[in-house]
Write a protein that holds these residues in place. Structure first.
Motif, PDB file in Angstrom:
ATOM      1  N   MET B 286       0.836  -1.203   0.000  1.00 58.34           N
ATOM      2  CA  MET B 286       0.000   0.000   0.000  1.00 58.34           C
ATOM      3  C   MET B 286       0.876   1.260   0.000  1.00 58.34           C
ATOM      4  N   ALA B 287       1.925   1.237   0.809  1.00 56.20           N
ATOM      5  CA  ALA B 287       2.827   2.391   0.847  1.00 56.20           C
ATOM      6  C   ALA B 287       3.491   2.605  -0.506  1.00 56.20           C
ATOM      7  N   ARG B 288       3.813   1.508  -1.146  1.00 58.62           N
ATOM      8  CA  ARG B 288       4.389   1.610  -2.503  1.00 58.62           C
ATOM      9  C   ARG B 288       3.378   2.235  -3.459  1.00 58.62           C
ATOM     10  N   ALA B 289       2.140   1.742  -3.411  1.00 57.12           N
ATOM     11  CA  ALA B 289       1.121   2.265  -4.322  1.00 57.12           C
ATOM     12  C   ALA B 289       0.879   3.754  -4.084  1.00 57.12           C
ATOM     13  N   LEU B 290       0.991   4.167  -2.815  1.00 54.75           N
ATOM     14  CA  LEU B 290       0.729   5.572  -2.481  1.00 54.75           C
ATOM     15  C   LEU B 290       1.988   6.424  -2.553  1.00 54.75           C
ATOM     16  N   GLY B 291       3.113   5.789  -2.832  1.00 50.43           N
ATOM     17  CA  GLY B 291       4.361   6.551  -2.974  1.00 50.43           C
ATOM     18  C   GLY B 291       4.923   7.086  -1.679  1.00 50.43           C
ATOM     19  N   ILE B 292       4.641   6.420  -0.543  1.00 48.78           N
ATOM     20  CA  ILE B 292       5.137   6.942   0.737  1.00 48.78           C
ATOM     21  C   ILE B 292       5.898   5.889   1.552  1.00 48.78           C
ATOM     22  N   LEU B 293       6.518   4.931   0.888  1.00 51.76           N
ATOM     23  CA  LEU B 293       7.309   3.950   1.646  1.00 51.76           C
ATOM     24  C   LEU B 293       8.632   4.572   2.062  1.00 51.76           C
ATOM     25  N   GLY B 294       8.830   4.677   3.387  1.00 49.24           N
ATOM     26  CA  GLY B 294      10.033   5.350   3.863  1.00 49.24           C
ATOM     27  C   GLY B 294      11.032   4.404   4.494  1.00 49.24           C
ATOM     28  N   SER B 295      10.627   3.753   5.585  1.00 56.67           N
ATOM     29  CA  SER B 295      11.547   2.908   6.336  1.00 56.67           C
ATOM     30  C   SER B 295      10.718   1.840   7.038  1.00 56.67           C
ATOM     31  N   VAL B 296      11.391   0.907   7.701  1.00 58.36           N
ATOM     32  CA  VAL B 296      10.676  -0.231   8.282  1.00 58.36           C
ATOM     33  C   VAL B 296      11.209  -0.549   9.682  1.00 58.36           C
ATOM     34  N   ASP B 297      10.278  -0.769  10.621  1.00 56.55           N
ATOM     35  CA  ASP B 297      10.635  -1.351  11.915  1.00 56.55           C
ATOM     36  C   ASP B 297      10.369  -2.848  11.818  1.00 56.55           C
ATOM     37  N   ALA B 298      11.426  -3.631  12.015  1.00 61.63           N
ATOM     38  CA  ALA B 298      11.407  -5.025  11.580  1.00 61.63           C
ATOM     39  C   ALA B 298      10.984  -5.997  12.671  1.00 61.63           C
ATOM     40  N   ASN B 299      10.219  -5.546  13.637  1.00 57.92           N
ATOM     41  CA  ASN B 299       9.820  -6.466  14.715  1.00 57.92           C
ATOM     42  C   ASN B 299       8.437  -7.038  14.458  1.00 57.92           C
ATOM     43  N   ARG B 300       8.257  -8.293  14.868  1.00 57.62           N
ATOM     44  CA  ARG B 300       7.002  -8.974  14.648  1.00 57.62           C
ATOM     45  C   ARG B 300       6.144  -9.000  15.913  1.00 57.62           C
ATOM     46  N   GLY B 301       4.874  -9.333  15.746  1.00 60.74           N
ATOM     47  CA  GLY B 301       3.992  -9.621  16.867  1.00 60.74           C
ATOM     48  C   GLY B 301       3.825 -11.120  17.005  1.00 60.74           C
ATOM     49  N   ASP B 302       2.971 -11.488  17.947  1.00 58.84           N
ATOM     50  CA  ASP B 302       2.601 -12.896  18.082  1.00 58.84           C
ATOM     51  C   ASP B 302       1.208 -13.020  17.484  1.00 58.84           C
ATOM     52  N   PRO B 303       1.020 -13.959  16.549  1.00 61.25           N
ATOM     53  CA  PRO B 303      -0.272 -13.994  15.846  1.00 61.25           C
ATOM     54  C   PRO B 303      -1.460 -14.291  16.763  1.00 61.25           C
ATOM     55  N   GLN B 304      -1.206 -14.797  17.958  1.00 60.36           N
ATOM     56  CA  GLN B 304      -2.329 -15.079  18.862  1.00 60.36           C
ATOM     57  C   GLN B 304      -2.487 -14.044  19.958  1.00 60.36           C
ATOM     58  N   ASN B 305      -1.616 -13.062  20.024  1.00 63.88           N
ATOM     59  CA  ASN B 305      -1.699 -12.090  21.112  1.00 63.88           C
ATOM     60  C   ASN B 305      -2.034 -10.706  20.578  1.00 63.88           C
ATOM     61  N   GLY B 306      -2.875  -9.975  21.279  1.00 63.62           N
ATOM     62  CA  GLY B 306      -3.402  -8.704  20.769  1.00 63.62           C
ATOM     63  C   GLY B 306      -2.700  -7.464  21.251  1.00 63.62           C
ATOM     64  N   TRP B 307      -1.431  -7.579  21.562  1.00 62.34           N
ATOM     65  CA  TRP B 307      -0.671  -6.393  21.922  1.00 62.34           C
ATOM     66  C   TRP B 307       0.666  -6.426  21.203  1.00 62.34           C
ATOM     67  N   ASP B 308       1.414  -5.352  21.381  1.00 66.49           N
ATOM     68  CA  ASP B 308       2.651  -5.145  20.645  1.00 66.49           C
ATOM     69  C   ASP B 308       3.771  -5.942  21.309  1.00 66.49           C
ATOM     70  N   THR B 309       3.989  -7.185  20.846  1.00 71.18           N
ATOM     71  CA  THR B 309       4.993  -8.004  21.539  1.00 71.18           C
ATOM     72  C   THR B 309       6.419  -7.665  21.116  1.00 71.18           C
ATOM     73  N   ASP B 310       6.563  -6.986  19.985  1.00 72.00           N
ATOM     74  CA  ASP B 310       7.875  -6.477  19.566  1.00 72.00           C
ATOM     75  C   ASP B 310       8.948  -7.553  19.579  1.00 72.00           C
ATOM     76  N   GLN B 311       8.688  -8.656  18.907  1.00 68.55           N
ATOM     77  CA  GLN B 311       9.654  -9.758  18.868  1.00 68.55           C
ATOM     78  C   GLN B 311      10.567  -9.636  17.655  1.00 68.55           C
ATOM     79  N   PHE B 312      11.707 -10.271  17.751  1.00 70.42           N
ATOM     80  CA  PHE B 312      12.607 -10.297  16.604  1.00 70.42           C
ATOM     81  C   PHE B 312      11.972 -11.111  15.482  1.00 70.42           C
ATOM     82  N   PRO B 313      12.140 -10.679  14.254  1.00 71.82           N
ATOM     83  CA  PRO B 313      11.532 -11.405  13.138  1.00 71.82           C
ATOM     84  C   PRO B 313      12.184 -12.775  12.999  1.00 71.82           C
ATOM     85  N   ASN B 314      11.379 -13.776  12.749  1.00 67.67           N
ATOM     86  CA  ASN B 314      11.962 -15.098  12.527  1.00 67.67           C
ATOM     87  C   ASN B 314      11.252 -15.888  11.434  1.00 67.67           C
ATOM     88  N   SER B 315      10.317 -15.255  10.721  1.00 66.88           N
ATOM     89  CA  SER B 315       9.636 -15.967   9.660  1.00 66.88           C
ATOM     90  C   SER B 315      10.203 -15.572   8.299  1.00 66.88           C
TER      91      SER B 315
END
Ligand SMILES: [Co+2]
Ligand SMILES: [Co+2]
Ligand SMILES: [Co+2]
Ligand SMILES: [Co+2]
Ligand SMILES: [Co+2]
Ligand SMILES: [Co+2]
Ligand SMILES: [Co+2]
Ligand SMILES: [Co+2]
Lengths: 437, 437, 437, 437
Positions: B286-315
């Motif tokens: 979407m950011a690409r389509a809108l021309g506003i892709l700037g930078s990325v925070d590369a942390n993941r969540g837990d797919p079963q938990n509803g808060w910001d778990t801020d885990q290291f990416p591993n997928s």
């Protein structure tokens, strides 16, 4: 065929909160003035022709359960006529002013484009008579651009321009019909305007095609002299994995991008709001802030289920919050509250259609009365105003003044050694006030 | 104090997929060329100073578990200095090019505005030395406008303009510091720019104040000659019930509304995407389509938990999809992949900081390699192009031509009796191709 | 009618990871030994007769899109026969050993109970021939107790005992047919065994009726000498608001309550696990811990959509985690991996049925290979064992010894002034190990 | 230190629905009889010592905002004493009968096990005096087994038996204190009894250790003659990824497995119900059906946020549904409604603590009154009974009779050619009835 379907039922009337009847309004008193306007004029209720008259009670796991005469055979000219008659007669029995339809809801099936247009034209002729006869009119019309297999990959966002052209034909006819039937609005719900997998999808192309489509619709509306409002109904997903009109802010982004923010408004559905992760009142408040509140689909979801359950509204508490935002926005101009709701699959009796609508009407009417009481009381509004009073003070005005820069504001903080006093947000007190209304 | 915290660890190097070491990169080979660019230049990795160096391992239900020397007493000048040294030394041990910080992450505590600025200034002087010494530089700086109690009701959206002025002071200083330290971007994350209850909130006022703030920041950036990118990081909620910068489309709506869409881009966080109900790759696309892709925070969540778990990416699978969009967007200009991630509260050893970062780096690197392979293979891209080929044909061009109206397109459908042929979307085939990369 | 539907396709064979074919297995090498067992014997794959052969590509918002010859007219004896032939022929083309069905999937429509039984009997006779002819057999049979309107309020939990009796008749026949066809298991999926609104529901009565039903089924199984396993498939909701068999723990509670925990096991569906708020591997691990892991439905959901999307599995990462639990549980006895999955509504070609199944088979096979590699490597298992080593030590044994009381353990802590050392949980390191497999 | 914290506030009294005061009860009239029992005896309200007295207003993203005198320095003996005094004085000002605590909520900090026990003992002595002085008593006590770093991997499910032993010591002391203070119940909430990653976890071992622990607690309760109820509080996750006590059905499975279903009941928290994907009333109805309804934590979540927001209840509608189940279950024996709720972080005034509790008390009281009215009206209960009437008829009795087999029931269906009549579930009518109460 349907002449008698509702013959056991009398017209539903206001009987007040103490009525013992299952078939009376307890709160919706159409001529009662609320904040200077009749309830009927505030609420502008509409019955929908799809869930209530075209859906047989099926779901993904099972067949239809309802016994509606017009649905028991093929959807041919006679069946469609019976359905239209049943529909308008039902709206009159509920004593509500409006109804809504998609093209395919009111017409006999037809696959070939010419036959399709003829069938629809016949339906519109008949609806014109029925409106007159029953004294009801059209809140909005729309075209169904998602049920036919041709639309499996979208309509205005379809990779195939021939599908786009088919959609253009349906929308032209539906818009003209809406105009002719005195419709107050025309709605676009992008049932499949999104994607199922990003792997085969080019979002940019699809959004540009969609923007082009909407611009063409707006131009055509002006060309034919239709003065109603064009509305987009946000929904985040289902049936698609992701729909572009995710929520009110997404629709605003889209409108601004294609220069349509003064031409098109939103038709907010309560159920779609919650599917998008928002409270219903949030979507109303956001639409108000952005100046694009158009109309409302008044059906709720189930808070524990992740699909569009399209239930009749029954939470007066949710609707008090919603009607507060509605009244703050000065209500509708052309919009209304449409019951895009279906009775449950087990609610197989004709009576259940009455229970659903009566409950919905009273829930919303009672929400209106409670919200009006809160506004008249004034304490909640006063507290909120006071909270922002600083923006009318010296510093607030300086911040917004021409010529003020970031450094000016920062310097003000530094040189005055600002240490802002904390003030309670009083959320629990606000919630208690609400419960007293 | 921290001089020796990482002394047991050597610099992490690329050793290839077959390495037996727990402390080596298997896929991140910084000088390897991928689609004509070095991996290091593609990925521009950054370590964050908050989770990794300032967080003690606490959560809502329990106290800190980590034993970091610089966190064991008050956050005074000596502790802050030790933390900065540990930070830059760690980035060097990982052999990554960048780090990121909030003002309060790198400085000693100070409450009064003058003392606060002095403390930050001291930190910046030291960071300048440390950058030189360790050969690392700043991906982005930012100001923490959410942790101090003064910001409990927001910063730029606070009802109190004095809080807004404090925020202006922090942002001015953080922006200047970022400029001085050669930062490539400046980020605004609206931690509390939203609301907890709509009952005490005026969305319109808050968004206008926020729009004004962002405009002032953009003006100031130009005034001081900062050439980095200003970024907004979307997040739907937490800690607030609702945050205005809900997702990429919401941010675009906001930018368009205040005329900033050519000045500001998004910093997309994977975890925030999923909290908003989106796939991570969706936000990138979407950011690409809108021309506003700037930078990325590369942390993941837990797919079963509803808060910001801020885990290291591993997928690797999730990142292959993400890197496809990234490569389609031609990658970063000033942005990078920042590890806004924290090791789990039970991961109490210094070694765990290495495991988290090494796993994250390799996950992203491998995603890049797989996405590049898919692009070089061409079948997926070809299939997608073919799907939209009709838009380059006669009908597609007619639809977009000046002067074409809705009726022209509809007439085309009618007179040609269009009955579009259905073509498979081949989702399963696309998914299989992906798994072959 | 369907004789030729798959005539363009050859039998799918193992060709190894480097194959260029879209119609080959890359990882599923049926005779390859993995941890001492052939892959075919580990995985026991099955094709389902409902989604793959009975579903026309419809959804709640639109009509069917597929062109399957046997679905193009009424579901009469000829159509049902053609469907059965197409089904078994497809399983053979995939070279998978098993298939699964509901009674109504394989028979001609019939409403009256006698005619219904006759129609099913005819189908079973034919299936017996087809199994012989194609060399395939039945993983499990089941009865569809949710699609017919009579089941709108449940089957074994219906308020009406006549519906319960109808269900008993269907289950008797389906169980006998499963026995006759050599089925390895019999499944009950409680499609509507739950409630839509608690206002008209008595949970206690419904659960007791359901418990009685299951007991009767178990007794009947023994009476007829069926030696396969009886399985319950948990699902939290959809189509009901709430289903009693919410997840594995709920099913265990139910089994224990009615004394059936040694008679009945679970058929875990990946998609249902995630709808219940669990990771797929969690449900497997829980079933293992409770001793009730029976079989698996191998279809996934969409992580952003809140309904049962029933997609083919394509995440090797998710399946590596799942297969770790599977191998720790020593795999299946009578169970297997059934593809209760449907190709997407846009995947309209016969080829798409191959792509879906081939991708699914290879995803699971590759998960098995990776999990086996992790187990052979041993580091992950060793770390986990070491973590619990204290329970084999003196204190651990004392805690579990007969005669030990709470006070004995507490006194031990006090008199030894215990101050337990903290040890890292090493989650990131575990995740990195996983990614190396 | 805290002597005067609430000195500006008078005791809260019942003043009826028309009261103008922000500090009065409108519906909670403690001596009013409802269905033959005083409201106070029905509702048994309790104030909690953690959120209301021990939490400083911090969250994951920011520091404490409240100015509570006893929290402004270290938590030493003087501060803990002041907190206890403030607590009991507040309960008296609210004129509610009960309070609840964890050991660490009421005592000075102490790390070493002997010092910890001494500190807690001192607190208990003082609480005994304060209970006498303020005329309040203990609804339940508990031990905090999740905040100290030693519990980072759980207490009774910790891999390290030394941690388990520490937990045993805390629970022994907390159970004895609860007994001595006349507590009506003792609660175990398994804050970290679950896992963060399945990769390092052995569910079977952890559940067995947990089962052993609970058995030991039950034995000890009997040994010391404590006649209150032992309660487990279900929660699905947070702070852990997954908690074993996911919901009421999971807890029942656990209790049955370890033979404790007659010894232990559930303490249901509204917020935890919704985090588990259930309606609050569902959990109550399920606990009633399973015979394990013990007590209730009366705090709500936010329907759009995926973490435990622990807000004061304010939905009379939700509580009418809940109180219907409560009354159907004949209410509490030893349990009560505990406000495990926190005022919002912006609600920084002492007055806000009153607003939160007063609103919560009145919401629940009003729910009770509405539910009682529905039960007295009888229509809803009658409709529900009628729906299941067939189970008291001939067929219903036959199905449950000894000696009846599956074939007998099936034969009945076949020989009678059963074609069950469909009856409406009347969900909308039920919902309308509810709104009339
Ligand atoms: Co709608
Ligand atoms: Co909807
Ligand atoms: Co971030
Ligand atoms: Co985050
Ligand atoms: Co299944
Ligand atoms: Co499913
Ligand atoms: Co609680
Ligand atoms: Co809670």
């Amino acid at each position: 065929m349907s002449a008698d379907y509702f013959s056991d039922f009398s017209t539903v009337r206001y009987e007040g909160p103490d009525s013992d009847s299952d078939f009376a309004y307890r709160f919706y008193d159409k001529d009662r003035e609320v904040l200077g306007k009749r309830m009927e004029d505030h609420l502008r209720f509409a019955v929908c022709m799809w869930h209530t008259f075209s859906w047989p009670g099926s779901d993904v796991f099972g067949a239809g359960t309802f016994d509606r005469p017009w649905l028991n055979g093929p959807n041919d000219a006679a069946a469609a006529k019976a359905k239209r008659e049943a529909g308008l007669s039902f709206v009159e029995k509920l004593d509500l002013p409006f109804y809504c339809f998609h093209d395919v809801d009111v017409m006999a099936d037809a696959d070939e484009i010419g036959a399709f247009r003829d069938s629809f034209a016949e339906a519109v002729d008949h609806l014109e008579e029925l409106q007159e006869q029953h004294g009801r009119t059209l809140l909005w019309g729309t075209a169904n651009l998602f049920s036919h297999p041709r639309y499996m990959a979208g309509a205005a966002t379809n990779p195939d321009p021939e599908v786009y052209a088919w959609a253009a034909s349906q929308v032209r006819d539906a818009l003209e019909a809406t105009h002719r039937l005195g419709g107050a609005n025309y709605v676009l719900w992008g049932g499949r305007e999104g994607y199922d997998t990003i792997l085969n999808t080019e979002i940019g192309t699809e959004m540009d095609n969609f923007g082009r489509f909407l611009s063409l619709v707006v131009d055509y509306k002006h060309k034919i002299g239709f003065e109603g409002t064009i509305l987009i109904e946000p929904k985040p997903h289902e049936p698609t994995k992701h729909q572009y009109d995710f929520d009110t802010q997404s629709v605003f982004a889209f409108l601004k991008r294609y220069g349509l923010e003064n031409e098109v408004k939103v038709n907010i559905e309560a159920n779609h709001a919650t599917l998008a992760g928002h409270a219903f009142e949030h979507e109303l408040a956001m639409a108000r802030a952005l100046g694009i509140l158009g109309s409302v689909d008044a059906n709720r979801g189930d808070p524990q289920n992740g699909w569009d359950t399209d239930q009749f509204p029954n939470s007066v508490e949710e609707w008090t919050l919603a009607m507060l935002e509605f009244l703050r926005a000065d209500g509708f101009t052309t919009g209304g509250f449409n019951f895009d709701a279906k009775v449950r699959r087990q609610s197989i009796d004709a009576a259940d259609l009455f229970h659903g609508h009566i409950g919905g009407v009273d829930t919303i009417a009672r929400g209106l009365l409670r919200a009006a009481k809160l506004i008249e009381d004034g304490r909640l509004e006063d507290f909120r105003s006071q909270r922002y009073a600083g923006w009318d003070g010296e510093l607030g005005r300086m911040i917004h003044a021409d010529g003020t820069g970031l450094a000016d504001i920062a310097d003000h903080a530094v040189s005055n050694k600002l240490a802002p006093e904390r003030r309670s947000g009083r959320q629990e007190w606000c919630e208690n006030l609400l419960n007293r209304a």
